[in-house]
Design an enzyme around this catalytic site. Structure first.
Site, PDB file in Angstrom:
ATOM      1  CG  MET A 243       8.874   0.371  -1.492  1.00 29.30           C
ATOM      2  SD  MET A 243      10.280   1.264  -0.827  1.00 29.30           S
ATOM      3  CE  MET A 243       9.571   2.009   0.611  1.00 29.30           C
TER       4      MET A 243
ATOM      5  CE1 TYR B 220       4.645  -6.326   7.757  1.00 22.63           C
ATOM      6  CE2 TYR B 220       3.443  -4.283   8.153  1.00 22.63           C
ATOM      7  CZ  TYR B 220       3.886  -5.521   8.578  1.00 22.63           C
ATOM      8  OH  TYR B 220       3.559  -5.975   9.829  1.00 22.63           O
TER       9      TYR B 220
ATOM     10  N   GLY C  40      -4.688   0.275   1.784  1.00 21.99           N
ATOM     11  CA  GLY C  40      -4.416   1.366   0.841  1.00 21.99           C
ATOM     12  C   GLY C  40      -3.836   0.833  -0.462  1.00 21.99           C
ATOM     13  CG  HIS C  41       0.001  -1.138  -0.617  1.00 22.43           C
ATOM     14  ND1 HIS C  41       0.373  -1.356   0.693  1.00 22.43           N
ATOM     15  CD2 HIS C  41       0.945  -0.329  -1.146  1.00 22.43           C
ATOM     16  CE1 HIS C  41       1.502  -0.705   0.939  1.00 22.43           C
ATOM     17  NE2 HIS C  41       1.871  -0.076  -0.154  1.00 22.43           N
TER      18      HIS C  41
ATOM     19  CB  SER D  11       1.686   4.850   6.301  1.00 19.16           C
ATOM     20  OG  SER D  11       3.082   4.687   6.313  1.00 19.16           O
TER      21      SER D  11
HETATM   22  O1  PAF Z   1       5.532   4.571  -2.740  1.00 18.41           O
HETATM   23  C1  PAF Z   1       6.287   3.587  -2.644  1.00 18.41           C
HETATM   24  O2  PAF Z   1       5.960   2.572  -2.028  1.00 18.41           O
HETATM   25  C2  PAF Z   1       7.663   3.661  -3.308  1.00 18.41           C
HETATM   26  O3  PAF Z   1       8.210   4.934  -3.235  1.00 18.41           O
HETATM   27  C3  PAF Z   1       7.662   3.136  -4.752  1.00 18.41           C
HETATM   28  C4  PAF Z   1       6.810   4.019  -5.652  1.00 18.41           C
HETATM   29  C5  PAF Z   1       7.159   1.721  -4.793  1.00 18.41           C
HETATM   30  C6  PAF Z   1       9.092   3.161  -5.308  1.00 18.41           C
HETATM   31  O4  PAF Z   1       9.939   2.343  -4.570  1.00 18.41           O
END
Ligand code: PAF
Length: 278
Positions: free
Chosen positions: A27, A29, A33-34, A182
């Site tokens: 989503m 930002y 972690g991403h 987060s």
């Molecule tokens: O974990 C997230 O960021 C969201 O729940 C996801 C998996 C991108 C679905 O919108």
């Protein structure tokens, strides 16, 4: 790196690729972690795709959809640095066109924990993830362990709907002091950021009690709750010791059990978890 907002254009690029594709749905930002997920996807596949979409369907009416942090330019710069191949950034109209009425409802495993506090949340998650899988057609999709229930729901959906991809679960990436990364951490002021450490500390206490041979789930939860209550800025939503697949609450803690919790720190709701290991 190619960036698409239209499904048709993304599909055309995807179909021109002969190699395996790893996919990281987000989503936006983006934080470290991403990026850990993106690096893992890059290492295990010929190419990597990332989606950025703040999914309105997974936010309740009183939740933070409008103020959810967004910074698409920064996100794209970070993804470019990671040598991401494809980025899918649809708008809400692309994902939920006029007349949209089809939802993916995963039963049972969505009813407890996050599901009981956030009714409809997992219907929104499962629906958007199913749509993204359908558009992106990945060979592997990467999710963080921090959202443990989300992982259970998505694995169930993939199995139940015969989706042809592998779900890869990546350990939670933490700040040096243990706080799980987060996008919502940005809401915390300095005092709350310090207070938020109580989640990790309480999980550490559960692990310590488990290692000391405590097997009563009730005692683990009580001790965690007592520690959290000492932190004036924290308010417990739930603490759970559950089976890692069904998410049913256990009376006796056992190897592989999922210890998870949701705690409000100020107005920010944070979640975290550990698995009990030998
Ligand atoms: O974990 C997230 O960021 C969201 O729940 C996801 C998996 C991108 C679905 O919108």
């Amino acid at each position: 790196m190619k960036v698409f907002s239209s499904t048709a254009a993304f599909r055309e690029a995807r179909h021109g690729m002969a190699c395996t594709l790893g996919f990281v749905p987000t989503m936006g930002y983006l934080h470290e972690g991403h990026l850990v997920l993106v690096r893992r996807a890059k290492a295990e596949n010929g190419a990597v795709a990332v989606s950025i979409f703040v999914n309105p369907a997974q936010f309740g009416p009183k939740e933070d959809f409008a103020r959810y942090p967004r910074d698409p330019e920064r996100d794209l710069a970070l993804l470019e640095k990671e040598k991401t191949d494809l980025v899918f950034m649809p708008d809400a109209g692309e994902m939920y066109p006029h007349g949209f009425v089809t939802w993916v409802d995963v039963a049972k495993v969505t009813e407890r924990l996050e599901g009981s506090t956030r009714p409809g949340h997992f219907r929104g998650v499962a629906t958007v993830v199913a749509k993204l899988f359908n558009i992106v057609e990945p060979n592997r999709a990467y999710f963080g362990e921090k959202d443990a229930q989300q992982v259970v729901v998505i694995k169930r959906m993939v199995a139940d709907l015969n989706m042809s991809l592998e779900v890869v679960v990546v350990p939670t990436h933490r700040e040096p002091d243990g706080l799980a990364m987060s996008s919502r951490n940005v809401y915390l002021n300095i005092e709350e950021r310090q207070a938020a450490l109580v989640l990790w500390k309480s999980l550490g206490l559960a692990r310590q009690l488990w290692s000391g041979r405590e097997r009563s789930a009730e005692i683990l939860k009580q001790q965690m709750a007592a520690l959290i209550r000492k932190e004036p800025l924290a308010r417990i939503d739930y603490i759970s010791v559950a089976d890692p697949e069904t998410l049913e609450e256990l009376s006796e803690a056992r190897h592989g059990a999922l210890v998870s919790l949701a705690v409000y720190v100020g107005k920010t709701r944070l979640i975290d978890n550990i698995t009990l290991l030998p």
